[in-house]
Motif scaffolding. Structure first.
Motif, short mmCIF file in Angstrom:
data_model
loop_
_atom_site.label_atom_id
_atom_site.label_comp_id
_atom_site.label_asym_id
_atom_site.label_seq_id
_atom_site.Cartn_x
_atom_site.Cartn_y
_atom_site.Cartn_z
N MET A 1 66.90 39.83 25.26
CA MET A 1 66.81 39.67 27.34
C MET A 1 67.14 38.96 28.30
O MET A 1 66.80 37.85 28.10
CB MET A 1 64.86 39.98 27.47
N GLY A 2 67.36 39.15 28.71
CA GLY A 2 68.15 37.78 30.16
C GLY A 2 67.48 37.44 31.13
O GLY A 2 66.40 38.44 30.84
N LEU A 3 67.35 36.73 31.61
CA LEU A 3 67.12 36.51 32.72
C LEU A 3 66.74 36.98 33.49
O LEU A 3 66.15 37.40 34.52
CB LEU A 3 67.51 34.76 33.53
N GLU A 4 67.90 37.77 33.78
CA GLU A 4 67.58 39.72 34.84
C GLU A 4 66.89 40.06 34.73
O GLU A 4 66.24 41.17 35.66
CB GLU A 4 69.18 39.55 35.32
N GLN A 5 66.92 40.43 33.53
CA GLN A 5 66.41 42.16 32.49
C GLN A 5 64.81 40.92 32.76
O GLN A 5 64.05 42.18 33.48
CB GLN A 5 66.36 42.23 31.12
N PHE A 6 64.45 39.53 32.30
CA PHE A 6 62.79 39.48 32.68
C PHE A 6 62.51 39.44 33.95
O PHE A 6 61.00 39.77 34.24
CB PHE A 6 62.87 37.90 32.30
N LYS A 7 63.58 39.06 35.20
CA LYS A 7 62.57 39.07 36.36
C LYS A 7 62.57 40.78 36.84
O LYS A 7 61.63 41.37 37.23
CB LYS A 7 63.71 38.54 37.22
N ALA A 8 63.63 42.05 36.51
CA ALA A 8 62.92 43.32 37.13
C ALA A 8 62.00 43.37 36.05
O ALA A 8 61.29 44.45 36.56
CB ALA A 8 64.93 44.04 36.04
N ALA A 9 61.87 42.51 34.68
CA ALA A 9 60.56 43.84 34.54
C ALA A 9 59.40 42.97 35.37
O ALA A 9 58.69 44.05 35.66
CB ALA A 9 60.80 43.09 32.31
N ASP A 22 49.73 46.74 30.26
CA ASP A 22 50.66 46.40 31.12
C ASP A 22 50.84 44.65 31.19
O ASP A 22 52.20 44.54 30.29
CB ASP A 22 50.51 46.13 32.37
N ILE A 23 50.26 43.79 31.19
CA ILE A 23 50.04 42.62 31.33
C ILE A 23 50.42 42.54 29.48
O ILE A 23 51.47 41.38 29.07
CB ILE A 23 49.17 41.86 31.24
N VAL A 24 49.63 43.35 28.72
CA VAL A 24 49.81 42.66 27.28
C VAL A 24 51.11 43.04 27.10
O VAL A 24 52.42 42.08 26.02
CB VAL A 24 48.71 43.65 26.15
N ASP A 25 51.68 44.70 26.99
CA ASP A 25 52.83 44.96 27.17
C ASP A 25 54.09 44.31 27.56
O ASP A 25 55.53 43.76 26.24
CB ASP A 25 53.61 46.12 27.23
N PHE A 26 54.24 43.38 28.54
CA PHE A 26 55.45 42.66 29.11
C PHE A 26 55.43 41.52 28.35
O PHE A 26 56.14 40.75 27.65
CB PHE A 26 54.65 42.26 30.47
N VAL A 27 53.97 40.30 28.59
CA VAL A 27 53.68 39.30 27.88
C VAL A 27 54.44 39.24 26.19
O VAL A 27 55.58 38.64 25.73
CB VAL A 27 52.92 38.47 27.35
N ALA A 28 54.01 40.44 24.72
CA ALA A 28 55.03 40.65 23.45
C ALA A 28 56.43 40.58 23.75
O ALA A 28 57.94 40.71 23.08
CB ALA A 28 53.94 41.61 23.40
N GLY A 29 56.68 41.72 25.18
CA GLY A 29 57.74 42.21 25.07
C GLY A 29 58.80 41.02 25.38
O GLY A 29 59.92 41.06 24.63
N VAL A 30 58.27 40.26 26.11
CA VAL A 30 59.13 38.87 26.64
C VAL A 30 59.08 37.94 25.30
O VAL A 30 60.14 37.65 24.22
CB VAL A 30 58.38 37.30 27.56
N ALA A 31 57.97 37.68 24.18
CA ALA A 31 58.22 37.49 23.02
C ALA A 31 59.54 37.35 22.23
O ALA A 31 59.63 36.94 21.13
CB ALA A 31 57.09 37.09 22.64
N VAL A 32 59.03 38.62 21.97
CA VAL A 32 59.55 39.61 20.91
C VAL A 32 61.69 39.88 21.43
O VAL A 32 62.37 39.64 20.39
CB VAL A 32 59.79 41.24 20.78
N SER A 33 61.67 39.21 22.14
CA SER A 33 62.95 39.69 23.53
C SER A 33 63.55 38.77 23.07
O SER A 33 64.66 38.42 23.22
CB SER A 33 63.61 39.86 24.49
N ALA A 40 57.95 34.91 17.36
CA ALA A 40 57.02 35.68 18.28
C ALA A 40 55.09 35.61 18.25
O ALA A 40 54.59 35.95 18.66
CB ALA A 40 57.36 37.07 18.32
N MET A 41 54.89 35.74 16.83
CA MET A 41 53.53 36.22 15.92
C MET A 41 52.83 34.85 16.06
O MET A 41 51.54 34.97 16.67
CB MET A 41 53.48 36.44 14.96
N GLN A 42 53.24 33.61 15.75
CA GLN A 42 53.59 32.44 16.34
C GLN A 42 52.98 32.01 17.19
O GLN A 42 52.13 31.08 18.08
CB GLN A 42 53.64 31.24 15.54
N VAL A 43 53.95 32.29 18.64
CA VAL A 43 53.88 32.25 19.75
C VAL A 43 52.95 32.70 21.16
O VAL A 43 51.93 32.02 21.18
CB VAL A 43 55.11 32.47 20.51
N LEU A 44 52.62 33.71 19.87
CA LEU A 44 51.40 34.86 20.54
C LEU A 44 50.50 34.51 20.14
O LEU A 44 49.16 34.01 21.27
CB LEU A 44 51.38 36.02 20.57
#
Length: 81
Positions: A1-9, A22-33, A40-44
């Motif tokens: 996920m690039g910066l533009e995709q992050f902004k769009a999400a 919504d928030i959980v999916d967003f945060v998890a999606g950013v971490a995994v991207s 990602a598991m460690q960071v979360l």
């Protein structure tokens, strides 16, 4: 996920988030991207610990009276030690 995709999400999130998913999916999606699943598991997990820490701080602030009398008593106790 690039910066533009992050902004769009981020911008695609509802203005008034009523579903925590919504928030959980967003945060998890950013971490995994940006990192492997293991990273990602460690960071979360670290993020969850930080949220718990903030929660404890906020709760202790609510339990403490801030009137002049109580503040003076706390300051007096601190100077005795």
């Amino acid at each position: 996920m690039g910066l533009e995709q992050f902004k769009a999400a981020y911008e695609a999130l509802p203005d008034k988030i009523t579903d925590r998913e919504d928030i959980v999916d967003f945060v998890a999606g950013v971490a995994v991207s940006y990192m492997s699943i293991e990273e990602a598991m460690q960071v979360l997990l670290l993020a969850a610990a930080k949220v718990a820490e903030y929660s404890e701080e906020l709760q202790s602030d609510k339990d403490e009276c801030t009137c002049d009398n109580c503040t003076a008593k706390r300051e007096a106790q601190q100077t005795k030690h």
